[in-house]
Design a protein around this motif. Structure first.
Motif, PDB file in Angstrom:
ATOM      1  N   UNK A  23       0.826  -1.210   0.000  1.00  0.00           N
ATOM      2  CA  UNK A  23       0.000   0.000   0.000  1.00  0.00           C
ATOM      3  C   UNK A  23       0.862   1.261   0.000  1.00  0.00           C
ATOM      4  N   UNK A  24       1.967   1.212   0.721  1.00  0.00           N
ATOM      5  CA  UNK A  24       2.832   2.392   0.825  1.00  0.00           C
ATOM      6  C   UNK A  24       3.533   2.739  -0.480  1.00  0.00           C
ATOM      7  N   UNK A  25       3.730   1.756  -1.357  1.00  0.00           N
ATOM      8  CA  UNK A  25       4.399   2.066  -2.627  1.00  0.00           C
ATOM      9  C   UNK A  25       3.533   2.934  -3.513  1.00  0.00           C
ATOM     10  N   UNK A  29      -3.536  -0.279  -8.097  1.00  0.00           N
ATOM     11  CA  UNK A  29      -4.708   0.445  -8.595  1.00  0.00           C
ATOM     12  C   UNK A  29      -5.644   0.720  -7.426  1.00  0.00           C
ATOM     13  N   UNK A  30      -6.663   1.513  -7.649  1.00  0.00           N
ATOM     14  CA  UNK A  30      -7.624   1.827  -6.606  1.00  0.00           C
ATOM     15  C   UNK A  30      -8.281   0.547  -6.087  1.00  0.00           C
ATOM     16  N   UNK A  36      -6.387  -4.688  -0.701  1.00  0.00           N
ATOM     17  CA  UNK A  36      -5.259  -4.789   0.225  1.00  0.00           C
ATOM     18  C   UNK A  36      -5.630  -4.215   1.591  1.00  0.00           C
ATOM     19  N   UNK A  37      -6.331  -3.089   1.578  1.00  0.00           N
ATOM     20  CA  UNK A  37      -6.732  -2.464   2.835  1.00  0.00           C
ATOM     21  C   UNK A  37      -7.685  -3.369   3.615  1.00  0.00           C
TER      22      UNK A  37
END
Length: 78
Positions: A23-25, A29-30, A36-37
């Protein structure tokens, strides 16, 4: 039992760290980021549950008169 519930605390933490890294990278995509979240939130909840269970087990340790552990009472529901 879900796939996440089968993970040990350590396995879940490793996966959570990897998920946060992705996520930090900012390269996902949205839709990927949302997935992932969601998975990260489930992994975090699982880790919190495992920690709570471990704390309960530690609290159940009975100490003898000399301060040595003599028995461990299982936590409720174990």
């Amino acid at each position: 039992m879900s796939e996440i519930e089968k993970l040990s605390f350590e396995e879940a933490m490793r996966e959570l760290e990897a998920t946060v890294g992705k996520l930090e990278t900012g390269e996902a995509t949205l839709e990927e980021s949302i997935s992932l979240y969601e998975r990260g939130a489930a992994l975090r909840a699982h880790c919190e549950k495992r920690l709570r269970e471990a704390e309960e087990r530690v609290e159940k340790i009975t100490l003898s008169a000399n301060g040595q552990p003599e028995a461990v009472k299982p936590a409720e529901g174990s």
